[in-house]
Design an enzyme around this catalytic site. Structure first.
Site: not given
Ligand code: F6P
Length: 308
Positions: A7, A9, A87, A113, A173, A199-200, A240-241
């Site tokens: 975007a 660029t 960030g 985050d 939970e 719940k078990n 997650q990233r």
């Molecule tokens: O800053 C975002 C974040 O996802 C944190 O929640 C996590 O601790 C960190 O990055 C992990 O980053 P790295 O793997 O570069 O240490």
């Protein structure tokens, strides 16, 4: 982040502005890893996770010498304004650099985050939430079939947004987050909110920074104090990233990248682009990094009430 790079660029080129991509963030600015970008350089990247221009931690940029070197690169390359994507650390660096060298800089908030003040969304957060939700859905099959208690550790060194909203989205939970003090009786509460009545099985999301030793430490305590429950741990980690970004993240990144270029053309500087109530806003760097974005604690009640 690729959607953001694309975007920025394209918005710049559309407005007749030349673009140079700086590889590896501030490290590349210091060492001169600068590449002129045309529209084709960002073709077919909107659906890819990560960033084609790479990223790096850079201790040197924390020093006046490092920043002097970075400024030299800018002059040598004829770069007169910067868009930085990142960030808290990125925005902090930008603030320092612009104060020293009077360089126009606009930031684009990228962190899973979601912990930057002044914006409802940060790029990557929605995708990470979706990954957590999908993972927990899968873990629940084992948890319920084998009648086990699972601690699922998610990212969030200082912020509990992922754990909290991941918990709501996947119907866990309980969620343990850094913003709420870890009470001694928390294990008791977990037991009460999970294993009772019909719940078990039970799933608890633990933000990595909420408790020393994370989910592992919690499970160890559980095994000692409540050996009758079969406590298991899954750490989601860097899945997650990564991965293909959600439609929502692509839209947010596209809007913010375009807004960053427009902001610079308007003469804005030292602001981070934000989205609030679906509108683009400019958040001064000072505010974005110094004010703590508050978590909505009522959402913990949402988890508690809906998991009876
Ligand atoms: O800053 C975002 C974040 O996802 C944190 O929640 C996590 O601790 C960190 O990055 C992990 O980053 P790295 O793997 O570069 O240490």
């Amino acid at each position: 982040m690729n959607a953001g790079v694309r975007a920025v660029t394209r918005a710049a080129i559309y407005n007749g502005v030349q673009v140079k991509a700086i590889y590896r963030g501030y490290r590349g600015l210091i060492s001169g890893e600068v590449v002129p970008f045309q529209t084709q350089n960002v073709s077919n990247i909107i659906g890819h996770g990560g960033t084609i221009i790479k990223t790096a931690r850079c201790q040197e940029f924390h020093t006046p010498e490092g920043r002097a070197q970075a400024y030299e690169t800018m002059q040598k390359e004829g770069i007169d304004a910067l868009v930085v994507l990142g960030g808290d650390g990125t925005i902090t660096g930008a603030r320092e650099f612009s104060a020293e060298y009077n360089v126009p800089i606009v930031g684009v908030p990228c962190t899973i985050d979601n912990d930057l003040y002044g914006t409802d969304h940060t790029i990557g957060y929605d995708t990470a939430l979706n990954t957590i939700t999908e993972a927990v859905d899968k873990i629940r099959d084992t948890a319920s079939s084998h009648e086990r208690l699972f601690f699922v550790e998610v990212m969030g060194r200082d912020a509990g947004f992922l754990a909290l909203n991941g918990g709501i989205a996947s119907g866990t939970e309980y969620a343990i987050i850094p913003e709420v003090d870890t009470q001694d009786d928390q294990l008791q509460q977990i037991i009460q909110s999970g294993f009772r009545k019909s719940k078990n099985s039970s799933i608890v999301l633990v933000a990595e920074g909420a408790i020393e030793g994370g989910a592992m430490a919690l499970a160890e305590r559980m095994k000692k104090e409540y050996p009758q429950y079969n406590a298991q741990v899954t750490i989601l980690g860097h899945i997650q990233r990564g991965g293909s970004p959600s439609a929502f993240d692509r839209i947010v990144a596209s809007r913010m990248g375009l807004a960053a270029v427009e902001a610079l053309l308007e003469g804005q500087r030292n602001v981070m682009i934000g989205i609030r109530d679906n509108d683009i806003v400019y958040v001064p760097f000072d505010k974005a990094i110094k004010i703590k974005k508050q978590i909505n604690r009522q959402q913990l009640d949402t988890i508690r009430i809906l998991s009876i």
